[in-house]
Design a protein around this motif. Structure first.
Motif, PDB file in Angstrom:
ATOM      1  N   GLU A 142       0.796  -1.216   0.000  1.00 38.22           N
ATOM      2  CA  GLU A 142       0.000   0.000   0.000  1.00 38.22           C
ATOM      3  C   GLU A 142       0.839   1.281   0.000  1.00 38.22           C
ATOM      4  N   ARG A 143       2.147   1.106  -0.006  1.00 35.51           N
ATOM      5  CA  ARG A 143       3.058   2.236  -0.270  1.00 35.51           C
ATOM      6  C   ARG A 143       3.971   1.793  -1.413  1.00 35.51           C
ATOM      7  N   PRO A 144       3.383   1.779  -2.621  1.00 30.26           N
ATOM      8  CA  PRO A 144       4.080   1.181  -3.765  1.00 30.26           C
ATOM      9  C   PRO A 144       5.420   1.840  -4.076  1.00 30.26           C
ATOM     10  N   ALA A 145       5.546   3.146  -3.761  1.00 30.96           N
ATOM     11  CA  ALA A 145       6.803   3.832  -4.068  1.00 30.96           C
ATOM     12  C   ALA A 145       7.944   3.285  -3.206  1.00 30.96           C
ATOM     13  N   LEU A 146       7.653   2.912  -1.952  1.00 30.99           N
ATOM     14  CA  LEU A 146       8.706   2.366  -1.084  1.00 30.99           C
ATOM     15  C   LEU A 146       9.150   0.991  -1.577  1.00 30.99           C
ATOM     16  N   PHE A 147       8.187   0.218  -2.091  1.00 31.75           N
ATOM     17  CA  PHE A 147       8.479  -1.108  -2.646  1.00 31.75           C
ATOM     18  C   PHE A 147       9.352  -0.949  -3.894  1.00 31.75           C
ATOM     19  N   LEU A 180      18.481  -1.247   4.323  1.00 27.25           N
ATOM     20  CA  LEU A 180      17.672  -0.210   4.980  1.00 27.25           C
ATOM     21  C   LEU A 180      16.372   0.053   4.218  1.00 27.25           C
ATOM     22  N   ALA A 181      16.445   0.010   2.878  1.00 28.25           N
ATOM     23  CA  ALA A 181      15.243   0.267   2.072  1.00 28.25           C
ATOM     24  C   ALA A 181      14.203  -0.845   2.289  1.00 28.25           C
ATOM     25  N   VAL A 182      14.671  -2.079   2.417  1.00 30.90           N
ATOM     26  CA  VAL A 182      13.742  -3.194   2.663  1.00 30.90           C
ATOM     27  C   VAL A 182      13.098  -3.035   4.044  1.00 30.90           C
ATOM     28  N   LEU A 183      13.926  -2.705   5.027  1.00 32.27           N
ATOM     29  CA  LEU A 183      13.411  -2.518   6.390  1.00 32.27           C
ATOM     30  C   LEU A 183      12.394  -1.380   6.442  1.00 32.27           C
ATOM     31  N   LYS A 184      12.688  -0.295   5.738  1.00 33.03           N
ATOM     32  CA  LYS A 184      11.793   0.860   5.730  1.00 33.03           C
ATOM     33  C   LYS A 184      10.436   0.493   5.109  1.00 33.03           C
ATOM     34  N   TRP A 185      10.485  -0.215   3.984  1.00 41.23           N
ATOM     35  CA  TRP A 185       9.238  -0.664   3.352  1.00 41.23           C
ATOM     36  C   TRP A 185       8.471  -1.590   4.297  1.00 41.23           C
ATOM     37  N   PRO A 216      -1.643   9.267   3.785  1.00 41.03           N
ATOM     38  CA  PRO A 216      -2.538   8.144   3.467  1.00 41.03           C
ATOM     39  C   PRO A 216      -1.856   7.091   2.597  1.00 41.03           C
ATOM     40  N   LYS A 217      -2.285   5.850   2.780  1.00 44.46           N
ATOM     41  CA  LYS A 217      -1.773   4.755   1.958  1.00 44.46           C
ATOM     42  C   LYS A 217      -2.678   4.588   0.742  1.00 44.46           C
TER      43      LYS A 217
END
Ligand code: 0T9
Length: 375
Positions: free
Chosen positions: A50-55, A69-74, A272-273
């Motif tokens: 639901e936060r496609p940009a982080l994925f 870190l990017a995986v953990l953040k997502w 919002p997600k």
């Protein structure tokens, strides 16, 4: 119990007693109407994206450390949706519809701001015990998540304890064509607020994200009254292949978190997600597609017509029982559509060594890359 409608109090009490004297598959217990959700568990894997940009941003990290870190953040940024969104949409945690064997859920998140399109395929691969398999991929950014989940429930004090069984593997392809992987385990849930008739989830214990690069994130969860005293708290440490801890992050998974050393913000889920886009029910061809299959049950629950909901639910269940009988008579077995079960997952075993995964061997459901695109 203020949240329980007066007419359903005795039914709620019996339900709680049934839970307390029982462990295993809660999905089969009959619950009073006020606690029923019109959404099937096959829809839950959508929370992962639901936060496609982080994925989409995961493969953009320049180093092994940046990508860890990017995986953990997502991952952390999905927790609010996974574990608190029913409280937001329905006022409390509710009992999801128990998927039938072969139930399907397809969806996508459209391309936007160059992040690429992300597609979701979910299949209920077992009914007894309930097991849901999923595959989520952004082909443009070359990032994919494959996983399955099941639950073992028990009762403790006045809460339901849910141990999550299963794991997920994230695979990215780097610009040089090399593949990199991340194995994720899942936190334990405590479902509290039962006596009040307004259940909510707190997370507890530890989950891990281990990478094929040797980087490891260890995430510890706690709630009100534990080490921070705040609800939905976590602490994550990110360790290099040497075993040295490079980052420590603290905060609330439903709001914000920070790097302990610099105070810089790490996650922020206050915006919002984005909900998954699903084809309209009329356009869904397959009778096994979740929203089509449960349409009338969901209508009954949403509209307060619980007699219709229960009648329609029985129809589905009877039809399922008949199918299983016919299969036995014919010596056939239900064929899965998108996933193939394998006894042991070598990726789980390899990356699991980084944190001494328990159990050391797990089965997995491998996606067959045969899903129709959702228009
Ligand atoms: C995977 C998630 C999972 C599924 C749900 C425990 C639970 C079924 C599994 C673990 C998702 O990634 C994350 C979120 C919520 C979990 C559900 C919460 C819940 O209550 C149900 C169980 C089966 C019940 O319905 C318990 C009875 C009910 C009265 C409590 C509200």
């Amino acid at each position: 119990p203020v949240a329980v409608p007066p007419a359903q109090r005795s039914s709620w009490t019996s339900f709680l007693k049934a839970i307390a004297s029982f462990s295993g598959d809660l999905s089969s217990l009959t619950a009073p109407p006020f606690i029923l959700s019109p959404v099937s568990l096959t829809e839950f894997p959508a929370y992962w994206c639901e936060r496609p940009a982080l994925f989409a941003a995961i493969p953009e990290g320049k180093t092994n450390e940046e990508r860890a870190l990017a995986v953990l953040k997502w991952f952390i940024s999905t927790l609010k949706g996974q574990y608190t969104s029913r409280n937001e949409t329905m006022g409390m945690e509710k009992k999801p519809l128990n998927p039938v064997l072969g139930e399907l859920f397809y969806g996508y998140w459209p391309d936007k701001d160059g992040r690429g399109r992300t597609d979701l395929v979910v299949e209920q691969v077992s009914h007894h015990p309930p097991i849901t398999a999923y595959y989520i991929a952004n082909e443009t950014k070359k990032v994919a998540l494959q996983g399955h989940n099941a639950q073992k429930t028990s009762f403790s004090g006045a809460s339901i304890i849910v141990k999550q069984i299963g794991h997920a593997t994230l695979t990215i392809t780097l610009p040089d064509g090399k593949k990199e992987q991340y194995l994720m385990t899942l936190p334990r849930l405590v479902i509290a607020g039962l006596l009040m008739g307004s259940p909510y989830i707190e997370l507890s214990e530890t989950s891990y994200i281990a990478s094929s690069t040797g980087w490891l994130s260890t995430i510890e969860y706690s709630g009100r009254g534990y080490f921070s005293g705040k609800a939905h708290t976590f602490k994550a440490t990110v360790t290099a292949p040497s075993g040295q801890t490079i980052h420590t992050i603290d905060g609330q998974w439903d709001t914000t978190s920070k790097f302990r050393k610099t105070g810089a913000e790490f996650t922020n889920v206050l915006s919002p997600k984005e909900e998954v886009t699903v084809a309209p029910i009329e356009a869904q061809q397959d009778a096994f597609e979740s929203r089509k299959l449960w349409e009338k049950v969901a209508q009954g629950i949403r509209g307060g017509d619980f007699e219709m909901a229960s009648r329609e639910k029985s129809k589905i269940e009877n039809e399922q029982r008949q199918r299983r009988k016919d299969e036995v008579a014919k010596g056939e077995k239900w064929a899965l559509k998108h996933f193939v079960r394998v006894e042991s997952d070598p990726e789980y075993e390899q990356m699991g060594r980084l944190f001494n995964a328990q159990p050391p061997i797990e089965d997995t459901y491998v996606f067959q890359h045969n899903a129709p695109p959702v228009a």
